[in-house]
Motif scaffolding. Structure first.
Motif, PDB file in Angstrom:
ATOM      1  N   PHE A   1     -69.366 -67.199  57.849  1.00  0.00           N
ATOM      2  CA  PHE A   1     -68.693 -66.021  58.401  1.00  0.00           C
ATOM      3  C   PHE A   1     -69.455 -64.744  58.050  1.00  0.00           C
ATOM      4  O   PHE A   1     -69.577 -63.824  58.867  1.00  0.00           O
ATOM      5  N   LEU A   2     -69.974 -64.694  56.818  1.00  0.00           N
ATOM      6  CA  LEU A   2     -70.743 -63.526  56.382  1.00  0.00           C
ATOM      7  C   LEU A   2     -72.002 -63.365  57.235  1.00  0.00           C
ATOM      8  O   LEU A   2     -72.341 -62.257  57.672  1.00  0.00           O
ATOM      9  N   LEU A   3     -72.683 -64.485  57.496  1.00  0.00           N
ATOM     10  CA  LEU A   3     -73.895 -64.446  58.310  1.00  0.00           C
ATOM     11  C   LEU A   3     -73.588 -63.985  59.731  1.00  0.00           C
ATOM     12  O   LEU A   3     -74.283 -63.119  60.279  1.00  0.00           O
ATOM     13  N   ILE A   4     -72.524 -64.544  60.330  1.00  0.00           N
ATOM     14  CA  ILE A   4     -72.133 -64.163  61.695  1.00  0.00           C
ATOM     15  C   ILE A   4     -71.759 -62.688  61.752  1.00  0.00           C
ATOM     16  O   ILE A   4     -72.157 -61.959  62.664  1.00  0.00           O
ATOM     17  N   GLY A   5     -70.987 -62.242  60.766  1.00  0.00           N
ATOM     18  CA  GLY A   5     -70.583 -60.827  60.718  1.00  0.00           C
ATOM     19  C   GLY A   5     -71.773 -59.901  60.563  1.00  0.00           C
ATOM     20  O   GLY A   5     -71.854 -58.858  61.227  1.00  0.00           O
ATOM     21  N   THR A   6     -72.710 -60.301  59.701  1.00  0.00           N
ATOM     22  CA  THR A   6     -73.915 -59.479  59.483  1.00  0.00           C
ATOM     23  C   THR A   6     -74.748 -59.390  60.755  1.00  0.00           C
ATOM     24  O   THR A   6     -75.169 -58.297  61.157  1.00  0.00           O
ATOM     25  N   LEU A   7     -74.974 -60.531  61.404  1.00  0.00           N
ATOM     26  CA  LEU A   7     -75.779 -60.550  62.630  1.00  0.00           C
ATOM     27  C   LEU A   7     -75.114 -59.759  63.751  1.00  0.00           C
ATOM     28  O   LEU A   7     -75.799 -59.169  64.589  1.00  0.00           O
ATOM     29  N   SER A   8     -73.777 -59.719  63.766  1.00  0.00           N
ATOM     30  CA  SER A   8     -73.077 -59.011  64.836  1.00  0.00           C
ATOM     31  C   SER A   8     -73.238 -57.497  64.733  1.00  0.00           C
ATOM     32  O   SER A   8     -73.144 -56.793  65.733  1.00  0.00           O
ATOM     33  N   VAL A   9     -73.463 -56.977  63.497  1.00  0.00           N
ATOM     34  CA  VAL A   9     -73.606 -55.522  63.347  1.00  0.00           C
ATOM     35  C   VAL A   9     -75.064 -55.066  63.301  1.00  0.00           C
ATOM     36  O   VAL A   9     -75.337 -53.868  63.305  1.00  0.00           O
ATOM     37  N   VAL A  10     -76.019 -56.020  63.281  1.00  0.00           N
ATOM     38  CA  VAL A  10     -77.437 -55.648  63.227  1.00  0.00           C
ATOM     39  C   VAL A  10     -77.851 -54.761  64.401  1.00  0.00           C
ATOM     40  O   VAL A  10     -78.474 -53.722  64.201  1.00  0.00           O
ATOM     41  N   PRO A  11     -77.487 -55.109  65.675  1.00  0.00           N
ATOM     42  CA  PRO A  11     -77.880 -54.215  66.778  1.00  0.00           C
ATOM     43  C   PRO A  11     -77.338 -52.800  66.625  1.00  0.00           C
ATOM     44  O   PRO A  11     -78.032 -51.821  66.918  1.00  0.00           O
ATOM     45  N   LEU A  12     -76.084 -52.684  66.135  1.00  0.00           N
ATOM     46  CA  LEU A  12     -75.483 -51.367  65.926  1.00  0.00           C
ATOM     47  C   LEU A  12     -76.247 -50.591  64.855  1.00  0.00           C
ATOM     48  O   LEU A  12     -76.518 -49.396  65.002  1.00  0.00           O
TER      49      LEU A  12
END
Length: 198
Positions: free
Chosen positions: A7-18
């Motif tokens: 979940f941490l990895l998915i959450g981190t990757l989701s905010v990288v573009p932002l």
């Protein structure tokens, strides 16, 4: 714990573009403020600095308009003529101009070509920009991911490339996204399949 890590990895990757967008905006803001301060030291007035920036932007807009409509601008032609008389500067200017011209329209208003080429070996296809051509020989720039400004310049025979309808912007998106932004995939897949069946 394993699920939490996922979940941490998915959450981190989701905010990288932002985060990338925020970083770019902050960098542009810092660059703009530094440029404004630099000009202000010469003009000694925020108003005069703002006027200089507005005039410069208007000049660039007019310059872009004339170049797109006529292909040339008389002031730039004079400057180019003067620079061509200086040996060392002539070489640097000529190379940098050809690189920037790659991302502009041709003189006849047509778009620059993007093709597929087998590189670095057979059956491995990469998008490439057509820089120059002579009869059946093409000079291509093969960009690397995720930075499309770096890459390789190669000379190939026309029979070893596949033409595409990709624009420079679409090809650049594909390269920068490392293939995640797979534009016109049906067209590309069809061309590769047809080529392999020959």
């Amino acid at each position: 714990m394993k699920e939490w890590g996922r979940f941490l990895l998915i959450g981190t990757l989701s905010v990288v573009p932002l985060l990338v967008v925020i970083q770019v905006v902050l960098w542009l803001k810092s660059l703009s403020l530094s440029f404004f301060d630099f000009l202000s030291t010469y003009t000694n007035s925020s108003l005069y600095t703002a006027i200089v920036i507005v005039v410069a932007l208007l000049f660039l807009i007019i310059l872009g308009y004339f170049i797109e409509k006529t292909g040339r601008f008389f002031i730039l032609s004079w400057i180019e003529y003067a620079l061509e008389k200086i040996p060392a500067v002539r070489t640097i200017y000529s190379i940098s101009k050809k690189i920037t011209d790659m991302f502009m329209q041709n003189g006849d208003g047509s778009k620059k070509e993007v093709v597929l080429v087998e590189y670095p070996k057979d059956n491995v296809w990469v998008p490439a920009y057509v820089l120059n051509k002579y009869e059946n020989t093409l000079v291509l720039f093969v960009p690397t991911s995720p930075n499309p400004t770096s890459g390789y310049t190669v000379i190939v025979d026309r029979k070893f490339i596949l033409p595409t309808t990709l624009t420079l912007e679409e090809a650049s998106k594909f390269i920068i996204s490392m293939g995640a932004d797979y534009i016109k995939k049906e067209e590309i897949a069809k061309k590769i399949t047809e080529h392999q069946s020959k």
